[in-house]
Design a protein around this motif. Structure first.
Motif: not given
Length: 371
Positions: A242-257, A297-300, A304-312
């Motif tokens: 995945k690609v994880e994007i962390r957006l720093a809020k400029a104000e302490a607002l509750n985003w409804t969407s 769990l996903m980060k773990k 621990e994911e073991k890859l071979d060849g070009d992927a590794a």
């Protein structure tokens, strides 16, 4: 070849065929990816096509390649005004004006930004005031003022296209988001994407994501966000799943969407210190999940994911790139591109001042293909 395509793009632009001009500029950029003028000129074509988020992205790339290129700041300021990002536009225009003090376009656009910012401040102040009772028949002064204000607001809304009308590209990857009091975390489930193929640009209230997909059109996701963010504090993490994007809020607002809506007023979060650290996920399901446990769990599993060849090998290079400083990243990109993928160096002092020659493995021969 790139120069010929650039000339064709300029001819198409003069003929008002802006879509063709943008295509020619894209082809020229593929051949000459470090030419800031190409990005700045393609930004102008995007502005004519009302692709304002793409224009901001191209202007940012041009500024990155040439920080003193005045017209790149002009393109960014113009596009940001169309996106109602007046503070961001003003900063870009002021910087551009310092490199082109005799260009009156900067002065005019900065004045426009000041006027729009003042109007926004007045609109915000009016929403905080109590409603004015309707004027009785026979005294039409208040009614006339309100009709004038309504007309001005309608004209302003009609003259500035909304970002939701621009971002019509059908997504190829699923995405979701959750929020904390201080940030919004957007997750795009794109598996096995190299970090170099992910470009994320931030504005005052804009997020633009571009992911290169081999053999396909690039995935693009652009949004005018629900609330304002702090671009310098936003972070992007490219993982194997995945690609994880962390957006720093400029104000302490509750985003409804995640997306901006002028019909929904933001709500401030009271007593942020008393808010739980646990993120809140928007969901219509009655049963809830322990997202913290699932994320851990996903980060773990990724670790621990073991890859071979070009992927590794690719994972090793990706990890090195993610943990490297700016000079190491520049060295890796320059050595890999100039050597046609046969050399990968992390020493900028070694490769920064010279061209990196190709060095094929023993027993192999390097051939240059002609197009």
């Amino acid at each position: 070849m790139a120069k010929e395509l650039e000339n064709k793009a300029k001819e198409a632009f003069l003929d008002d065929d802006f879509a063709l001009a943008a295509d020619y500029y894209s082809e020229a950029i593929n051949l000459d990816p470090n030419n800031p003028l190409l990005y700045a000129d393609r930004a102008q074509a995007h502005i004519k096509l009302q692709n304002f988020t793409e224009a901001v992205s191209d202007a940012n790339k041009a500024i990155q390649l040439s920080p003193s290129l005045a017209k790149a700041y002009l393109r960014k300021g113009t596009a940001c005004i169309k996106l109602e990002e007046y503070q961001t536009a003003k900063v870009a225009l002021q910087t551009g004006a310092s490199f082109a003090p005799d260009d009156s376009r900067f002065t005019k656009l900065i004045q426009d930004c000041d006027r729009y910012i003042a109007e926004e401040s007045n609109d915000l102040a009016s929403t905080l005031l109590p409603r004015v009772p309707t004027t009785p028949a026979g005294n039409g002064s208040h009614s006339t003022d309100r009709s004038i204000d309504s007309t001005k607001e309608a004209e302003r809304d009609s003259s500035v296209p909304q970002i939701n009308e621009v971002a019509t590209t059908r997504p190829k990857f699923r995405h979701e988001y959750y929020q904390r009091p201080e940030e919004v975390v957007v997750t795009i489930f794109a598996k096995g994407i190299p970090a170099d193929d992910v470009i994320v640009d931030f504005g005052e209230q804009i997020m633009s994501v571009t992911i290169a997909v081999p053999g396909q059109e690039p995935y693009r996701y652009q949004q005018r966000l629900f609330g304002k963010i702090v671009p310098d504090k936003c972070r992007v993490l490219v993982l194997s799943t995945k690609v994880e994007i962390r957006l720093a809020k400029a104000e302490a607002l509750n985003w409804t969407s995640l997306e901006y809506s002028k019909h929904v007023l933001p709500q401030k979060i009271n007593a942020m210190t008393n808010q739980p650290e646990r993120p809140t996920y928007p969901s219509s399901k009655p049963r809830t999940k322990d997202w913290d446990k699932l994320e851990a769990l996903m980060k773990k599993e990724e670790k621990e994911e073991k890859l071979d060849g070009d992927a590794a090998l690719n994972k090793l290079f990706r990890d090195i790139y993610q943990n490297a400083d700016e000079d190491m990243r520049r060295a890796m990109s320059k050595s890999f591109l100039e050597s046609n993928g046969t050399v990968l160096s992390t020493d900028w002092k070694e490769v920064g001042s010279k061209k990196v020659e190709s060095s094929p493995p023993e027993g192999l021969e390097l051939k240059k293909w002609e197009y």
